[in-house]
Write an enzyme that holds these catalytic residues in place. Structure first.
Site, PDB file in Angstrom:
ATOM      1  N   ARG A 380       0.868  -1.176   0.000  1.00 43.32           N
ATOM      2  CA  ARG A 380       0.000   0.000   0.000  1.00 43.32           C
ATOM      3  C   ARG A 380       0.899   1.218   0.000  1.00 43.32           C
ATOM      4  NH1 ARG A 380      -4.953  -2.275   1.374  1.00 43.32           N
ATOM      5  NH2 ARG A 380      -4.881  -3.983   2.895  1.00 43.32           N
ATOM      6  N   HIS A 440       3.645  -9.514   0.867  1.00 44.31           N
ATOM      7  CA  HIS A 440       3.290  -8.651   1.984  1.00 44.31           C
ATOM      8  C   HIS A 440       4.522  -8.083   2.683  1.00 44.31           C
ATOM      9  CE1 HIS A 440       1.404  -7.852   6.060  1.00 44.31           C
ATOM     10  NE2 HIS A 440       0.543  -7.271   5.250  1.00 44.31           N
ATOM     11  N   ARG A 569      -3.135  -6.920  19.204  1.00 41.32           N
ATOM     12  CA  ARG A 569      -4.084  -5.812  19.086  1.00 41.32           C
ATOM     13  C   ARG A 569      -5.481  -6.283  18.703  1.00 41.32           C
ATOM     14  NH1 ARG A 569      -3.120  -3.133  14.018  1.00 41.32           N
ATOM     15  NH2 ARG A 569      -4.918  -4.305  13.296  1.00 41.32           N
ATOM     16  N   HIS A 597       0.727  -1.452  15.253  1.00 41.24           N
ATOM     17  CA  HIS A 597       0.851  -2.203  14.004  1.00 41.24           C
ATOM     18  C   HIS A 597       2.168  -2.946  13.862  1.00 41.24           C
ATOM     19  CE1 HIS A 597       0.936  -2.546   9.451  1.00 41.24           C
ATOM     20  NE2 HIS A 597      -0.287  -2.944   9.721  1.00 41.24           N
TER      21      HIS A 597
END
Length: 715
Positions: A380, A440, A569, A597
């Site tokens: 991204r 990824h 999380r 994250h």
């Protein structure tokens, strides 16, 4: 191998009561997000932001996860989840819990709206619009809305129109005044217009939802008609793209699939409470009530759209602004990233330290005449990406530039296609990776001509190359010029671009080739230490834990006496604190101002954590089956002492001792908010006010030391 032996132990056979349900665990996470909307410690507009995020999260959950389960149900798939539920049972449980979440969202909206009202920000309902505001709203309707609205009659000649994903519409029962003839009409709310109309001043802002405006001025849209009933509804559709392995052209496939996604099967229908029964029945029957979940909304339909109100310019109702630091170590080298990295490995802790460091690294590579090649993964990158600009500049400067663009980055597929086209036009070699796996891993490598030959500089990240999310996600950027890391990174890229199987990796572990096995080996070492009477200790920080093989290995470690602290999380399918199974495992979740994250793993290697000899890793991968089996991921050991101390003694300890934004997972699946007691500690506040160790360089020695964090060991 020890890991293989453990997996074949009959005592470790899978049992449904060993795991929490993945989908219900995700809904529990979104419940924690929603709880932040009610947290009085947060300013009112920030609470509205959390409410909006919880709505957006639920939309995506239905578009992907529920859509997938619904597809399995329609195909009569009999496979049960690891916790033993059938697809139908999971959907029933999801529907029940989601309805409770929607109800809680409505209650939160009323509470926050009342608080904002006292602060001069009002969300007006139909009955709240004053005579003073009516002229401005009428002008807006005439000039801005009326020209783009397209009312459609509903009769045999005009069938019910297609409602796109997240489409908002109003259905009306009308009566023609001239002859009493009834007619039904539907008005789609164009997605291109703002959800709210804003009136007033900075200190007295008033927001009117567009559907409220449409209903108020229905006589202008339908002159000569009387409104007998109306209702607003919203549609959520299946938006997951299932990749066909036989697709001959991946780019063409995704261009077609993106268009097809907008017409996916309806998964959820939200209907305004009080809609006439005949209109509700028409909507349900037309959209396919047999295959979708639905619910009445007694408040605002489409909670995610409240994000528009959050953008109101009221600093007094938001978090105090925070400006990230630029690492002093790079400034000490005159801003020369390569010189700083060459001197010593460096970690940049986002968002407390600026993402500009990553951009500076790439921009310097693009303009440096000694740089001969750049290779970059792109999962991204955002809409206004400086990363893309740097790669284009590098290619136009004659450098060899390779970009691995992941087309399967969910909901970023269209943007990634656009970036890929721009990169190719500039001369960048664009690779789309594997058909069946996602790339990824977040890796960048720069090959530079220096005295004595070529040297490779690498960036390994736990987050995306996305300048916007880097301001609100906590992530790790690790820079190194270690030749071993450079050789491993080259193998990773060769695997993705040329299907060349990695062999003899010197530092990193990779998925789908052995990362799970390596983690199991590390856990087995801790088991061995515990059985030998030494300290067995594991810390891990990640976003999700669902892989049953890793969970069972952690259970085995707990039964051997290994102390395990997990900071998860979001989804956690492991059950902590179960007698005889996971008594030594503690799981907590941190939800606060920033989205946690980063992925960091630590193993004590015979001593209680933290200590200088602990094995510390960063990674792009969560502990999920998809990350181990269907994604290209990396796990990198941290060997530099300063970086090691920063990650272990600062980042991990701060997460473990946080008690203002933390929730502890109980054996029954409930999450209990931590009690700060008399010694409150907020990890986000700590990092906003205290510099990191790795990035300070000489400045650390010339100023007061960073406050030392102390972890009280468990009994």
């Amino acid at each position: 191998m020890m890991a293989t032996q453990a997996m074949t132990d009959p005592a470790m056979d899978l049992h449904p009561d060993r795991y929490f349900n993945r989908e219900l665990s995700w809904l529990a996470f979104n419940r924690r997000v929603l709880e932040e909307a009610l947290n009085p410690a947060h300013p009112a507009l920030e609470r509205m932001r959390f409410l909006s995020i919880s709505g957006s999260n639920l939309d995506e959950f239905f578009m992907v996860r529920v859509a997938g389960l619904k597809g399995q149900q329609l195909q009569s798939v009999e496979e049960r989840s690891p916790d033993g539920l059938t697809v139908t049972q999971q959907l029933a449980a999801i529907s029940e819990e989601a309805d409770r979440l929607f109800a809680a969202q409505r209650a939160a909206f009323k509470q926050i709206a009342a608080e904002l009202d006292q602060a001069g920000i009002r969300v007006l309902g139909a009955d709240d619009i004053s005579d003073d505001d009516a002229p401005a709203l009428e002008q807006y309707f005439r000039e801005q809305l009326f020209p783009i609205l397209t009312p459609q009659a509903l009769d045999p000649a005009h069938p019910f129109p297609f409602i796109p994903n997240k489409g908002l519409a109003i259905i009306l029962d009308l009566c023609r005044l001239s002859d009493g003839e009834p007619i039904r009409e539907l008005v789609m709310v164009p997605a291109s217009i703002p959800r709210f109309v804003r009136l007033g001043t900075v200190d007295d802002a008033r927001f009117v939802a567009v559907e409220t405006l449409l209903k108020r001025f229905t006589p202008m849209l339908f002159p000569g008609y009387q409104v007998n009933g109306s209702g607003t509804f919203r549609v959520i559709r299946d938006s997951d793209i299932e990749l066909e392995e036989e697709a001959e052209d991946l780019v063409d496939f995704f261009r077609t699939a993106i268009k097809r996604r907008r017409r996916g099967r309806v998964i959820r229908l939200e209907i305004e409470a009080g809609i006439p029964a005949e209109l509700e029945e028409l909507v349900r029957d037309t959209l396919g009530s047999d295959d979708m979940l639905s619910g009445e909304d007694g408040g605002f339909v489409g909670i995610a759209d409240l994000a528009q109100i959050v953008e109101e310019d009221r600093p007094d109702l938001k978090f105090v602004p925070f400006s990230p630091r630029f690492p002093e170590r790079i400034r000490e080298h005159g801003g020369d990233c390569f010189a700083a990295i060459s001197a010593k490995d460096i970690v940049v802790h986002h968002p407390y330290e600026a993402f500009d460091v990553v951009l500076s690294f790439l921009r310097q590579a693009a303009t440096d005449p000694d740089v001969v090649a750049i290779k970059q993964t792109l999962y991204r990158a955002g809409k206004q990406s400086a990363v893309i600009r740097a790669l284009i500049d590098a290619a136009e400067a004659g450098k060899s530039v390779t970009a691995v663009v992941e087309l399967k980055a969910r909901f970023d597929e269209e943007q990634n296609l656009l970036w890929a086209a721009q990169l190719e036009r500039a001369g960048v070699q664009v690779i789309y990776g594997f058909t069946q796996w996602k790339t990824h891993a977040k890796v960048s490598m720069v090959v530079r001509r220096e005295a004595g030959g070529y040297r490779t500089y690498c960036h390994f990240g736990t987050g995306n190359y996305h300048p916007v999310t880097a301001r609100v996600y906590t992530d790790i950027s690790f820079f190194t010029a270690d030749p071993r890391a450079g050789r491993d990174a080259a193998q990773l890229f060769n695997y993705v671009t040329g299907y060349v199987e990695p062999s003899g990796l010197e530092l990193i572990s990779m998925s789908p080739h052995g990362m799970r096995t390596r983690l199991c080996e590390l856990i087995d070492i801790e088991i061995g230490h515990a059985r030998a009477g030494k300290a067995g200790n594991i810390w891990a920080k990640l976003n999700s834990l669902t892989d049953t093989l890793i969970i069972d290995k952690l259970y085995e470690a707990s039964m051997a006496g290994v102390a395990i602290d997990l900071i998860v999380r979001g989804i956690c399918c492991l059950k902590p604190g179960v007698p005889g199974l996971s008594e030594t495992i503690r799981v907590k979740s941190v939800v606060g101002r920033f989205l946690e994250h980063s992925r960091i793993f630590a193993f004590g290697d015979g001593k209680p954590l933290p200590h200088d000899g602990a094995k510390v890793f960063i990674s792009s991968a969560d502990w999920m089956g998809r990350n181990f089996d269907r994604r290209v991921e990396y796990m990198m050991p941290v060997l530099n002492p300063t970086v090691h101390d920063q990650l272990l003694d600062q980042v991990m300890v701060a997460n473990l001792i946080d008690n203002e934004q933390s929730w502890e997972l109980m054996p029954d699946g409930q999450y209990l908010r931590a009690d700060p007691g008399t010694r409150p500690f907020n990890l986000h506040r700590y990092f906003m006010t205290n510099p990191s160790l790795s990035g300070r360089g000489q400045a650390l020695r010339d100023s007061d030391a960073v406050p030392t964090l102390r972890l009280v060991q468990r009994d």
